[in-house]
Write an enzyme that holds these catalytic residues in place. Structure first.
Site, short mmCIF file in Angstrom:
data_model
loop_
_atom_site.label_atom_id
_atom_site.label_comp_id
_atom_site.label_asym_id
_atom_site.label_seq_id
_atom_site.Cartn_x
_atom_site.Cartn_y
_atom_site.Cartn_z
N ASP A 31 0.82 -1.22 0.00
CA ASP A 31 0.00 0.00 0.00
C ASP A 31 0.85 1.27 0.00
OD1 ASP A 31 -2.26 -1.74 0.29
OD2 ASP A 31 -1.68 -1.93 2.39
N ASN A 67 -4.87 -10.74 -3.70
CA ASN A 67 -4.63 -10.18 -2.36
C ASN A 67 -4.08 -8.75 -2.46
OD1 ASN A 67 -2.30 -11.25 -3.49
ND2 ASN A 67 -1.42 -11.94 -1.56
N HIS A 119 -4.45 -2.15 -6.09
CA HIS A 119 -3.84 -0.91 -6.58
C HIS A 119 -4.95 0.07 -6.93
CE1 HIS A 119 -0.08 -2.91 -6.75
NE2 HIS A 119 -0.38 -3.67 -7.77
N GLY A 156 -11.03 -3.95 2.72
CA GLY A 156 -11.80 -2.91 3.41
C GLY A 156 -11.38 -2.77 4.87
N LYS A 204 2.54 10.08 -0.84
CA LYS A 204 1.59 10.52 0.20
C LYS A 204 2.18 11.52 1.20
CE LYS A 204 -1.98 7.73 1.01
NZ LYS A 204 -2.86 6.57 1.29
N ASP A 264 1.55 14.59 1.24
CA ASP A 264 0.47 15.52 1.59
C ASP A 264 -0.24 15.11 2.89
OD1 ASP A 264 -0.18 13.36 -0.32
OD2 ASP A 264 -2.26 13.94 0.05
N GLY A 274 -0.47 13.72 -3.94
CA GLY A 274 -1.92 13.58 -4.12
C GLY A 274 -2.21 12.42 -5.06
#
Ligand code: IMP
Length: 430
Positions: free
Chosen positions: A13, A38, A41, A301, A330, A332, A415
């Site tokens: 991730d 599994n 993206h 989730g 990431k 930001d 972003g």
């Protein structure tokens, strides 16, 4: 002109999908070489958001050939639904291939994944329950079904009977009952064969052919290096090798083709499922990272665990990856945190560790050694396109990471969209 591998340097991730999609403009081929459904993206393409689990991220580009290579675990049902979703949204994927050597995730693999997890109780890994471990176990036990089997589905009867008997016995040993019989399984295989046969071929041949013709081949890693089955936090790992070396094994590319590597590093850490996480935060900063970073698993989730950036782990991952540059993602999300910590080392029993430990027990008891840097209040997701657009504190944060790891952040993501990316120098053929 070397091929390029994009690998995650943390626990997955990291934002590899965006980076892969971003560099796919210059690619002829994007290859998945390990893992399966599994992985998840998220890619922003035009004004649309796509969530991929199996198809390579670059397939939205018309000229890109997408390949799911032999090292992958293919879930035919999920793949068919992903291809359908793409078609429904106007993307006809014509240049797409699946290796005839790739193993298939069977319906019973998912059920067994769940049964094994329940049986383990407090020692559960926290898998995605997508059947990945059981599929790779069958590969090693030489009882797996491969995509190539779908090309000769009529001859699979005896193998299906054997698999069902064996798996029923195993499920009952785990106090479960298998919800599949030989007839239903055979019907499934026929359905998969009809839908997927046109895509199934010897992809190693295709990849080598393209690499020899100096086409631009990208290897898209799934998950992150700290989840590698050999080098990650075993047993809290996935069931495939994520290290870059597996790009060769997992695709059949001739090792004489040179491969350059970019490591993707998120500006903080996240982890889903069980396992040690020395820099984990259970305070309001952890909450900030989870909410602002929208840290919810694409596949399951589940809310991701969040923590400070761990450069001790990242250095270890970098050395296994061969990456000569990183994409930092990431940034930001860190806006608005007063003081930002970065772990640079671990202490164990009062001593600084020289090497990243293999023992989960040690990892659960280390104390991270932190460096504290001043944060920044400015939001970075608008009007930031160049290095000089970044606040001075953000630049200091990035420079500290670069100096600690000894590599340059050649892509900086602030972003979701492609425009929110700072480019600093060339990457391989790009
Ligand atoms: P499995 O791959 O489903 O067997 O899960 C094994 C471990 O890897 C679990 O902790 C999962 O949460 C983790 N995992 C697998 N794939 C990903 C991913 O793409 N991102 C983050 N964690 C993952």
């Amino acid at each position: 002109m070397p091929a390029l591998a994009i690998v995650g340097l943390q626990w997955g991730d990291e934002g590899k999908g965006k980076i892969t999609d971003f560099v796919s403009d210059s690619a002829d081929c994007v290859v998945r070489f390990q893992g399966g459904a599994n992985a998840g993206h998220t890619v922003e393409f035009g004004k649309q958001t796509f969530k991929f689990h199996q198809v390579p991220s670059g397939v939205l580009h018309k000229k890109v050939t997408g390949i799911i290579a032999n090292g992958s675990a293919v879930d035919p049902d999920e793949l068919m639904s992903e291809l359908k979703t793409l078609a429904d949204r106007g993307y006809r994927i014509s240049k797409f291939h699946i290796s005839d050597r790739a193993h298939l995730v069977m319906p019973y693999h998912k059920q067994i994944d769940g049964l094994e997890e329940s049986f383990k109780g407090g020692r559960a890994v926290g898998t995605t329950r997508k059947g990945i471990g059981p599929c790779y176990s069958d590969k090693a036990s030489r009882i797996g079904f491969r995509a190539g089997d779908l090309l000769d589905v009529e001859s699979l009867g005896p193998k299906v009977d054997m698999a069902v008997r064996m798996k029923k016995a195993y499920a009952s040993a785990l106090s479960g009952e298998l919800e599949v019989d030989a007839d239903t399984l055979m019907k499934k295989l026929v359905e998969w064969s009809r839908a997927l046969s046109p895509y199934i071929t010897d992809t190693s041949h295709l990849i080598n052919d393209m690499a020899s013709k100096r086409k631009n081949v990208i290897f898209e890693g799934a998950h992150g290096l700290m989840l590698d089955i050999d080098h990650g936090n075993y047993p809290y790992v996935t069931s495939s090798n994520i290290v870059t070396g597996n790009a060769f094994t997992g695709s059949g590319m001739d090792p004489n083709h040179r491969l350059s590597v970019i490591g993707v590093l998120k500006a903080y850490s996240t982890r889903v499922g069980g396992g040690p996480f020395p820099t984990e935060l259970s305070d309001e900063v952890g909450e900030h990272l989870a909410l602002k970073g929208m840290e919810v698993g694409t596949t399951t989730g589940r809310r991701r665990r969040c923590g400070w950036l761990d450069l001790f782990a990242a250095k270890y991952a970098l050395s296994l990856s061969g990456a000569t540059a990183i994409a930092l993602t990431k940034l930001d999300v860190l806006s608005g945190i007063d003081r930002i910590k970065i772990a640079t080392a671990y202490r164990y029993n009062g001593e600084k560790l020289k090497h990243y430990p293999q023992s989960v027990k040690v990892l659960e008891n280390v104390q991270p050694v932190y460096r504290e840097l001043r944060g920044w209040g400015e939001q970075l997701d608008e009007g930031v396109h160049r290095w000089t657009d970044l606040p001075v504190e953000t630049r200091r944060y990035i420079s500290f990471i670069e100096e600690s790891l000894g590599v340059k952040a050649k892509r900086i993501s602030v972003g979701h969209s492609r425009e929110q990316t700072i480019i600093r120098g060339k990457l391989s053929f790009l």
